[in-house]
Design a protein around this motif. Structure first.
Motif, short mmCIF file in Angstrom:
data_model
loop_
_atom_site.label_atom_id
_atom_site.label_comp_id
_atom_site.label_asym_id
_atom_site.label_seq_id
_atom_site.Cartn_x
_atom_site.Cartn_y
_atom_site.Cartn_z
N UNK A 109 -24.80 -4.97 -57.95
CA UNK A 109 -23.79 -5.95 -58.30
C UNK A 109 -22.36 -5.48 -58.14
N UNK A 110 -22.17 -4.21 -57.77
CA UNK A 110 -20.83 -3.69 -57.55
C UNK A 110 -20.62 -3.38 -56.07
N UNK A 111 -19.38 -3.44 -55.65
CA UNK A 111 -18.99 -3.05 -54.30
C UNK A 111 -18.30 -1.70 -54.39
N UNK A 112 -18.64 -0.80 -53.48
CA UNK A 112 -18.11 0.56 -53.53
C UNK A 112 -17.32 0.84 -52.25
N UNK A 113 -16.02 1.03 -52.41
CA UNK A 113 -15.14 1.38 -51.31
C UNK A 113 -15.26 2.87 -51.03
N UNK A 114 -15.28 3.24 -49.76
CA UNK A 114 -15.26 4.64 -49.33
C UNK A 114 -13.99 4.83 -48.51
N UNK A 115 -12.99 5.45 -49.14
CA UNK A 115 -11.65 5.55 -48.56
C UNK A 115 -11.25 7.02 -48.37
N UNK A 116 -10.30 7.27 -47.47
CA UNK A 116 -9.79 8.64 -47.32
C UNK A 116 -8.93 9.04 -48.51
N UNK A 117 -9.07 10.29 -48.92
CA UNK A 117 -8.22 10.83 -49.98
C UNK A 117 -6.76 10.84 -49.52
N UNK A 118 -5.85 10.55 -50.43
CA UNK A 118 -4.41 10.59 -50.13
C UNK A 118 -3.82 11.87 -50.70
N UNK A 119 -3.04 12.57 -49.88
CA UNK A 119 -2.44 13.83 -50.30
C UNK A 119 -1.00 13.60 -50.78
N UNK A 120 -0.60 14.40 -51.74
CA UNK A 120 0.77 14.36 -52.25
C UNK A 120 1.14 15.74 -52.76
N UNK A 121 2.43 16.01 -52.78
CA UNK A 121 2.94 17.30 -53.25
C UNK A 121 3.90 17.09 -54.41
N UNK A 122 3.92 18.08 -55.29
CA UNK A 122 4.85 18.00 -56.41
C UNK A 122 6.29 17.92 -55.89
N UNK A 123 7.09 17.11 -56.56
CA UNK A 123 8.48 16.97 -56.19
C UNK A 123 9.33 16.96 -57.44
N UNK A 124 10.62 17.07 -57.26
CA UNK A 124 11.54 17.10 -58.40
C UNK A 124 11.58 15.73 -59.06
N UNK A 125 11.57 15.72 -60.39
CA UNK A 125 11.76 14.48 -61.13
C UNK A 125 13.26 14.14 -61.10
N UNK A 126 13.58 13.12 -60.34
CA UNK A 126 15.00 12.81 -60.14
C UNK A 126 15.53 11.92 -61.26
N UNK A 127 16.82 12.01 -61.46
CA UNK A 127 17.49 11.13 -62.42
C UNK A 127 17.31 9.68 -61.99
N UNK A 128 17.35 9.44 -60.67
CA UNK A 128 17.21 8.07 -60.16
C UNK A 128 15.85 7.49 -60.53
N UNK A 129 14.79 8.32 -60.47
CA UNK A 129 13.45 7.84 -60.82
C UNK A 129 13.38 7.48 -62.30
N UNK A 130 13.86 8.36 -63.16
CA UNK A 130 13.80 8.09 -64.60
C UNK A 130 14.65 6.89 -64.97
N UNK A 131 15.80 6.77 -64.35
CA UNK A 131 16.66 5.62 -64.64
C UNK A 131 16.01 4.32 -64.16
N UNK A 132 15.37 4.35 -62.98
CA UNK A 132 14.74 3.15 -62.45
C UNK A 132 13.56 2.71 -63.32
N UNK A 133 12.82 3.68 -63.87
CA UNK A 133 11.66 3.35 -64.70
C UNK A 133 12.05 3.08 -66.16
N UNK A 134 13.18 3.64 -66.58
CA UNK A 134 13.57 3.50 -67.98
C UNK A 134 12.66 4.27 -68.91
N UNK A 135 12.01 5.33 -68.38
CA UNK A 135 11.07 6.14 -69.14
C UNK A 135 11.23 7.60 -68.73
N UNK A 136 11.03 8.55 -69.67
CA UNK A 136 10.97 9.96 -69.28
C UNK A 136 9.75 10.20 -68.38
N UNK A 137 9.93 11.01 -67.35
CA UNK A 137 8.85 11.33 -66.41
C UNK A 137 8.50 12.80 -66.56
N UNK A 138 7.22 13.09 -66.84
CA UNK A 138 6.79 14.47 -67.06
C UNK A 138 6.62 15.23 -65.76
#
Length: 259
Positions: A109-138
């Motif tokens: 009864x369920x459908x199972x997607x088989x997708x490629x893994x997405x890669x990402x690298x740690x980056x600096x938590x920018x002031x612009x990101x926190x201001x845009x979200x209105x939340x502290x970013x860990x």
């Protein structure tokens, strides 16, 4: 020309929840500009077009403004349409797309997607990101999407971002995530730069979320919840360089486009 379409809610077992997608099964491709116009007319997060290609299917996805390289919920919706509405035989459908080879299987009864893994690298938590979200970013990771880790599920649910500011940040969109209260993790996804202020349930973002939380929690089987207003539950598993995402879908509407 008359084209049949179906609107399907993905990652849910009941109407008016999960994430809606419009699906067209075509005999041959339409012009890119026409498919984009059709997607804008439906004004859903994604409109999917599928054309048979050999033993499988070629799939393309359009937001109201752009073509996407990968979309989970509209692939789930397309598989549901092919299996349930067009009586495709077997238990697996193979798709080709801009992101490579995909498949969808059905199991209990369920459908199972088989997708490629997405890669990402740690980056600096920018002031612009926190201001845009209105939340502290860990912590923040940058891939095709920008992933922002927040302190708690409550913070994710309370997030009310500045969409104009988010649209200026790098990546297709911004994922916010945190440990869940009843699930392994929760998330939300904002992509105003591609015409989607908030996507209700996003399969493709879990190609990035799953390896992140698998490493952090030390397990490969994860229960996830995207806590948008509509909400949706996803069962995710990490399998090497692939991510498997399971969910359900339900037909809510259908019709004919007159051109």
């Amino acid at each position: 020309m008359h084209l049949e379409f179906h609107q399907i809610d993905a990652f849910t077992d009941r109407p008016f929840s999960g994430n809606p997608a419009v699906v067209y099964r075509l005999d041959a491709w339409l012009a890119d500009s026409l498919m984009q116009q059709i997607a804008a007319e439906h004004n859903q997060a994604e409109t999917a077009f599928v054309v048979r290609e050999g033993a499988g299917w070629h799939i393309r996805w359009f937001t109201p403004t752009v073509e996407m390289p990968l979309c989970g919920h509209a692939t789930l919706a397309s598989a549901y349409a092919l299996f349930e509405l067009y009586d495709e035989p077997g238990e697996r459908l193979d798709f080709s797309c801009l992101s490579g080879a995909l498949s969808v299987s059905r199991d209990n009864g369920r459908l199972i997607l088989d997708f490629p893994l997405a890669h990402a690298s740690e980056t600096v938590v920018s002031i612009e990101l926190e201001q845009a979200l209105g939340q502290p970013v860990l912590a923040a990771l940058q891939g095709n999407e920008l992933l922002a880790v927040l302190e708690s599920e409550q913070a994710v649910r309370a997030c009310q971002p500045d969409m104009k500011a988010l649209a200026k940040l790098p990546g297709l969109g911004v994922i916010v995530t945190a440990p869940g209260l009843k699930h392994d993790f929760v998330s939300r996804y904002f992509a105003p730069g591609i015409g989607i202020d908030e996507d209700p349930v996003t399969g493709a973002t879990h190609c990035l979320l799953t390896p992140y939380w698998a490493a952090r929690l030390g397990k490969n089987e994860l229960r996830a919840f995207q806590c948008s207003a509509r909400g949706g539950e996803l069962h995710c598993s990490l399998a090497g360089e692939r991510v498997k995402i399971a969910g359900q879908a339900v037909l809510v509407a259908g019709g004919t486009l007159f051109l």
